[in-house]
Enzyme design. Structure first.
Site, PDB file in Angstrom:
ATOM      1  N   HIS A 178       0.775  -1.289  -0.083  1.00 26.34           N
ATOM      2  CA  HIS A 178       0.039  -0.137  -0.051  1.00 26.34           C
ATOM      3  C   HIS A 178       0.947   1.214  -0.077  1.00 26.34           C
ATOM      4  O   HIS A 178       0.694   2.215  -0.618  1.00 26.34           O
ATOM      5  CB  HIS A 178      -0.825   0.071   1.370  1.00 26.34           C
ATOM      6  CG  HIS A 178      -2.220  -0.651   0.905  1.00 26.34           C
ATOM      7  ND1 HIS A 178      -2.826  -1.366   1.798  1.00 26.34           N
ATOM      8  CD2 HIS A 178      -3.121  -0.584   0.011  1.00 26.34           C
ATOM      9  CE1 HIS A 178      -3.978  -1.826   1.535  1.00 26.34           C
ATOM     10  NE2 HIS A 178      -4.239  -1.318   0.187  1.00 26.34           N
ATOM     11  N   CYS A 487      -5.810  -2.446 -21.591  1.00 27.03           N
ATOM     12  CA  CYS A 487      -6.288  -1.651 -20.274  1.00 27.03           C
ATOM     13  C   CYS A 487      -5.256  -2.214 -19.314  1.00 27.03           C
ATOM     14  O   CYS A 487      -5.281  -1.635 -18.307  1.00 27.03           O
ATOM     15  CB  CYS A 487      -7.705  -1.609 -19.911  1.00 27.03           C
ATOM     16  SG  CYS A 487      -8.224  -3.332 -19.663  1.00 27.03           S
TER      17      CYS A 487
HETATM   18  C1  PEP Z   1      -5.590  -6.859 -16.327  1.00 25.36           C
HETATM   19  O1  PEP Z   1      -5.736  -8.056 -16.013  1.00 25.36           O
HETATM   20  O2  PEP Z   1      -4.597  -6.566 -17.150  1.00 25.36           O
HETATM   21  C2  PEP Z   1      -6.717  -6.035 -15.961  1.00 25.36           C
HETATM   22  C3  PEP Z   1      -6.877  -4.803 -16.508  1.00 25.36           C
HETATM   23  O3  PEP Z   1      -7.570  -6.122 -14.698  1.00 25.36           O
HETATM   24  P1  PEP Z   1      -7.004  -6.143 -13.119  1.00 25.36           P
HETATM   25  O4  PEP Z   1      -5.718  -5.762 -13.239  1.00 25.36           O
HETATM   26  O5  PEP Z   1      -8.011  -5.335 -12.458  1.00 25.36           O
HETATM   27  O6  PEP Z   1      -7.104  -7.683 -12.899  1.00 25.36           O
END
Ligand code: PEP
Ligand code: MG
Length: 534
Positions: A178, A487
């Site tokens: 964190h 993403c």
């Molecule tokens: C990923 O897996 O790249 C993603 C964007 O989702 P998270 O990091 O929330 O699992």
């Protein structure tokens, strides 16, 4: 007096770049402060801790606020306090009962083998000390100092971060904990895992913190200082160049537009960001919207989603349905005791088991969709049948709203590509768009658990197998006329922009602070290609 010889200490990069300043060694010993009144009992100590935390929360938003809220909530949690009350009833002094009960909790969290819970152990340590009235002596930390300490609790970090320090180097901590997350959020230079006993470092001595490379250089030589000054001037130039790019559109060498969207977790975090730096929101992680375990009711969710759409001022907003499980356990929602939670009931798999919860979220999303361009995205899809079932739930949510005469808007319905099976067979899924979650795609492709530092070297986003899966998904999207974005954290790394562009990616969804640097990397790649084509 002769000058000290330069000493270099190695640690791990956690946040930021480079800075210079005098060392401020924070004593590892914790001393009683004057704060607790003599003869204070447990009730009074809890009350004092509550008011200190409420004061600290103040206007804190995002992760910092969540951490403090978590601590405040525990102070009123009867189940959490029950073992202390029991020990006191058996005649133990409250301080002993509190210290030992928290010690047991901290050990359970720390040894859980779960990165998320282990990070929370530090929050419990913070709470343990606050209620006991013990503290680290922070008097005398000056502006521009490089603070070195064995470890810091999140609230101590927040206090220090407001003092205008140049950086923080810890012998403890972890890059995924964190405190490191807060440091990245606040742009504080930070190193963790420094390989030295920090108390032996010379207090007040000049030092350079090279957070990008995880180095603390004590008593730097004239040559190192000159090199450091050059690097800092370069970083500053880069920061300004990225800032200048932030509000400009990005494009390839051929003039093809590259859209840069933002990843969001909370409407509060968006408030300080201008929508002009992006082409919309490419990922909203809704599991972080609600820290108290269960998803709130439909009304509350609708308001939250409407706020995000209002912020976007007509630009498209992608909101992901609950992605609980794996590294994001939610008490009362995710399954206990799974042998391998990353391969278990997580993401859409869990939503399809908890259909009432899933439809509650879908109804709230459909209602909010009246106010803008909303795209709903489901996480952790492995086989086409899951999309069929998810769409059936969306249809049922629409019918439920119609039965109640509640108005709703149009949405598109897409999926995350995080599992190699989905990347290989993207065309077979009934999705309006695809968004590649590189964090999970990398871990499942390379069998290297995300967050496990022992195998993190394997998790290279530009690995050929990962790039092949990304390029394949992009090709499938092009054939079907469906948008493909990335993403995961890979999209936020300027150094990887060229790799992704070469794989055909034209939509990036990035951490807000990285919009400028990623656009800069895209424009540099375009310039390099452009000059090659001449
Ligand atoms: C990923 O897996 O790249 C993603 C964007 O989702 P998270 O990091 O929330 O699992
Ligand atoms: Mg994921």
């Amino acid at each position: 007096m002769g000058q000290r010889a330069e000493q270099i200490f190695h640690g791990q990069p956690a946040a930021g770049t480079m800075a210079k300043g005098p060392l401020h060694v924070l004593p590892g010993t914790r001393q009683e402060t004057a704060a607790p009144a003599a003869g204070e009992d447990l009730a009074a100590a809890l009350e004092r801790a509550r008011s200190e935390l409420s004061r600290l929360i103040g206007n804190e938003k995002g992760a910092a606020g969540d951490i403090l809220e978590f601590q405040l909530a525990l102070l009123d949690d009867e189940d959490f306090l029950a073992p202390v009350i029991k020990r006191m009833a058996a005649g133990e002094p409250w301080r002993k009962a509190w210290r030992e009960m928290l010690e047991e909790e901290i050990a359970t969290y720390r040894d859980s083998g779960d990165e998320y819970l282990a990070a929370r152990a530090n929050d419990l340590r913070d709470l343990q000390m606050r209620v006991l009235g013990t503290d680290q002596d922070m008097s005398g930390i000056g502006r521009g100092a490089i603070v070195v300490a064995a470890d810091l609790t999140p609230s101590r970090f927040l206090q220090i971060s407001r003092l205008g320090v140049s950086g923080i180097a810890l012998s403890g901590g972890s890059a995924t904990g964190h405190v490191a997350i807060l440091a990245r959020e606040r742009g504080i230079n930070m190193i963790v895992g420094l390989k030295t006993a920090v108390e032996t470092l010379p207090d007040g001595e000049q030092a350079l913190i090279d957070a990008k490379n995880g180095l603390l250089i004590v008593s730097p030589s004239a040559r190192t200082l000159a090199q450091g000054a050059e690097r800092m001037a370069h970083e500053e130039k880069e920061r300004k160049a990225a800032q200048a790019m932030a509000k400009k559109p990005a494009m390839t060498a051929d003039g093809e537009p590259v859209r840069v969207l933002l990843n969001a977790a909370n409407p509060d975090d968006l408030e300080e960001i201008s929508p002009e730096i992006c082409d919309g929101i490419g990922l909203t992680r809704t599991e972080f919207l609600f820290s108290d375990g269960l998803l709130p009711d439909e009304e509350t969710q609708t308001r939250v989603y409407e706020r995000i759409l209002a912020w976007a001022r007509g630009k498209p907003v992608t909101i992901r349905t609950l992605d609980a499980g794996g590294d994001k356990p939610i008490a009362g929602v995710t399954a206990d005791g799974e042998r391998n939670p990353f391969l278990g009931l997580r993401g859409l798999r869990l939503s399809l088991r908890k259909r009432a919860l899933f439809r509650r979220q879908l109804r709230a999303l459909l209602r909010a969709a009246i106010h803008g361009e909303l795209k709903i995205m489901v996480p952790m899809v492995s086989v086409p049948e899951e999309m069929v079932q998810a769409r059936a739930q969306l249809e049922k949510a629409r019918q439920e709203l119609e039965q109640r005469n509640v108005p709703y808007g149009d949405v598109s319905f897409g999926m995350m590509v995080e599992v190699p099976a989905a990347a290989l067979m993207a065309e077979c899924f009934d999705a309006d768009f695809y968004s590649i979650g590189s964090n999970d795609l990398i871990q499942y492709t390379l069998a290297a658990e995300r967050g496990n530092p022992e195998v993190s070297w394997l998790a290279d986003g530009c690995n050929g197998a990962v790039m092949e899966l990304i390029a394949r998904t992009v090709r499938a999207g092009r054939r079907l006329g469906r948008e493909v974005s990335v993403c995961g954290a890979l999209a936020s790394e300027p150094a990887h922009a060229a790799c992704l562009l070469d794989a055909g990616v034209r939509v990036f969804s990035v951490a807000p602070a990285m919009a400028g640097p990623v656009k800069l990397a895209i424009s540099r790649h375009a310039m390099a290609k452009g000059s090659k084509n001449k």
